[in-house]
Write a protein that holds these residues in place. Structure first.
Motif, short mmCIF file in Angstrom:
data_model
loop_
_atom_site.label_atom_id
_atom_site.label_comp_id
_atom_site.label_asym_id
_atom_site.label_seq_id
_atom_site.Cartn_x
_atom_site.Cartn_y
_atom_site.Cartn_z
N VAL A 268 0.87 -1.17 0.00
CA VAL A 268 0.00 0.00 0.00
C VAL A 268 0.91 1.23 0.00
CG1 VAL A 268 -1.82 1.25 1.23
CG2 VAL A 268 -1.74 -1.26 1.32
N TYR A 269 0.65 2.18 -0.89
CA TYR A 269 1.54 3.34 -0.96
C TYR A 269 0.75 4.62 -1.22
CZ TYR A 269 1.26 2.71 -6.07
OH TYR A 269 0.81 2.59 -7.36
N HIS A 270 1.36 5.73 -0.88
CA HIS A 270 0.76 7.05 -1.07
C HIS A 270 0.79 7.38 -2.57
CE1 HIS A 270 0.00 11.35 -0.69
NE2 HIS A 270 -0.26 11.19 0.60
N ARG A 271 -0.36 7.66 -3.12
CA ARG A 271 -0.46 7.85 -4.56
C ARG A 271 0.35 9.05 -5.05
NH1 ARG A 271 -5.55 8.71 -4.93
NH2 ARG A 271 -6.20 6.52 -4.94
N ASP A 272 0.49 10.09 -4.23
CA ASP A 272 1.18 11.31 -4.66
C ASP A 272 2.68 11.26 -4.39
OD1 ASP A 272 -1.32 12.27 -5.41
OD2 ASP A 272 -1.63 13.29 -3.48
N THR A 273 3.05 10.85 -3.19
CA THR A 273 4.47 10.88 -2.80
C THR A 273 5.17 9.54 -3.03
OG1 THR A 273 4.05 10.19 -0.51
CG2 THR A 273 3.91 12.55 -1.01
#
Length: 438
Positions: free
Chosen positions: A374-379
């Motif tokens: 799971v990861y931050h879409r922007d950063t």
């Protein structure tokens, strides 16, 4: 200096040992409500099946060791019922003990709803050695079917160990799937494994009560969906902190009833500390105080609380939410945030998922491993990960937990210099392959 510790297990005795090792003049009194000190609660499901052969094997140090070798006034059957911060005393039935500094390490207890028939025989919870011994006393040949209420870590571990005994096992879970902490695509593997080993699943159902036989033992479980005939029930739907006795002390509690502590394990009241399953833990990714009652956290917090109580200031650095368990032939592990948790925190998130090999695909020891990030879409900061497979899961979750501690990005995961040889890995580790799939 008089140090009083309420609770004689992981957090409490980790603190006590730090105090006596670093302060020769310390007077340490530990008040334990039960009779066992420093035992491995996480090993209790394995005691049921005989994988752990004796209850004493779960005891790290017995009460006599603390008394005779370390000079600790370690008391048993001393349940504290109140704390007076103004007088600096703790009290219970027939005793009152003064303190200069106090550590509350009372842990947590199983949640037991007020269901009809809860007083019937052969209905159990599992949190202590006496709990496990009570279950074992009831696991005779006449008990052929066991119902477990709850599909979390304890429920799954108990299901596995009772199936090893040859018992027919049913799991009732309020959620529509097992392993609700996992993403839906990952939890499907858990359900398949349960079914493969003959565990019956009743999902999306709530328990409404129990009925008994003429001997006063449980005979049926009533749910919102059906009635299940059974010979024994284990309720494993979660825990709640043992903090009820703190009413009127002014100690601030979290919404879940855990004692709010700062980085130095101090409560909101002067000279009172808290650690372990009765306290909050700072979550490094959520950046808020959380409640994650695990033995790893209890030991770390207890050790640091002991040092802080004697003036050796050491902050607790927080957690990232790492957990692992065995379930029949699979290992299930996760760390960090799920997509649901990330969305609740308003993080724009995305998921990358792969099914790869734990070693070179041509190697005869190769096994499949399911990996999810799971990861931050922007950063592109990595927010969490989940792994399920027969081997290699522990390695991957610990690598990722370390990476999460330092706030790495998906690209940085790709660049990690991880070990490779055909029996152990492919040239791109499953974590890296999953990061590359984004």
């Amino acid at each position: 200096m008089k140090y009083v510790i309420i609770g004689g297990d992981a957090a409490g005795m980790s603190a006590a040992m730090q105090i006596v090792r670093n302060d020769e003049d310390a007077e340490v009194t530990v008040l334990e409500s039960g009779t066992y000190y420093s035992y491995a609660q996480c090993g209790l499901p394995y005691l049921l099946s005989g994988v752990v052969e004796e209850a004493d094997h779960l005891v790290a140090r017995d009460v006599e060791t603390f008394r005779e070798k370390h000079g600790i006034d370690a008391r048993v059957n001393h349940k504290v019922t109140g704390v007076d911060p103004k007088q600096k005393t703790v009290r219970g039935d027939g005793f009152e003990v003064p303190y200069d500094k106090l550590l509350i390490a009372t842990g947590a207890r199983p949640i037991v709803p007020d269901w009809d028939g809860m007083d019937l025989g052969r209905i159990h919870t599992l949190k202590t050695i006496p709990d496990a011994l009570g279950i074992m006393d009831n696991l005779g040949d006449e008990v052929k079917h066991v119902t477990i209420v709850g599909g979390g870590y304890i429920g799954l571990e108990v299901a596995e160990n009772l199936a090893l005994l040859g018992k027919k096992v049913t799991i009732i879970n309020r959620s529509e799937r097992l392993g609700a902490d996992f993403e839906k695509s990952m939890s499907s593997h858990i359900q398949d494994e349960a079914t493969k080993h003959g565990v019956e699943l009743v999902l999306g159902a709530t328990v409404t009560g129990f009925s008994g036989d003429t001997d006063g033992n449980v005979q049926t479980v009533q749910t919102s969906e059906q009635t299940i005939n059974t010979d024994l029930v284990i309720v494993a739907i979660g825990v709640t902190p043992n903090t009820d006795f703190l009413d009127g002390t002014g100690i601030h509690l979290s919404p879940k009833g855990a004692i709010k502590v700062n980085a130095y394990l101090e409560s909101s009241v002067s000279c009172i500390y808290a650690a372990g399953d009765c306290a909050t833990q700072y979550h490094r990714l959520k950046q808020i105080d959380d409640f994650l009652p695990l033995g790893t956290h209890a030991n770390k917090q207890g050790r640091l609380a002991g040092l802080n109580m004697i003036g050796h200031a050491r902050p607790f650095q927080g957690v990232v939410g790492t957990a692992i368990m065995q379930f029949f032939d699979l290992t299930l592990a996760r760390t960090g945030l799920s997509s649901r948790e990330a969305q609740e925190l308003k993080f724009p998130c995305a998921i990358s998922e792969t099914e790869t090999s734990t070693s070179a695909a041509y190697h005869p020891n190769a096994e499949r491993i399911h990996s999810l990030l799971v990861y931050h879409r922007d950063t592109e900061q990595v927010l969490g990960g989940q792994f399920i497979g027969k081997t290699g899961v522990d390695k991957r979750v610990d690598v990722l937990a370390t990476a999460l501690y330092y706030s790495v990005t998906m690209e940085q995961i790709e660049n990690l210099d991880l070990s490779y040889a055909p029996p152990y890995n492919s040239v791109w580790d499953p974590i890296q392959q999953t990061a590359r799939r984004r």
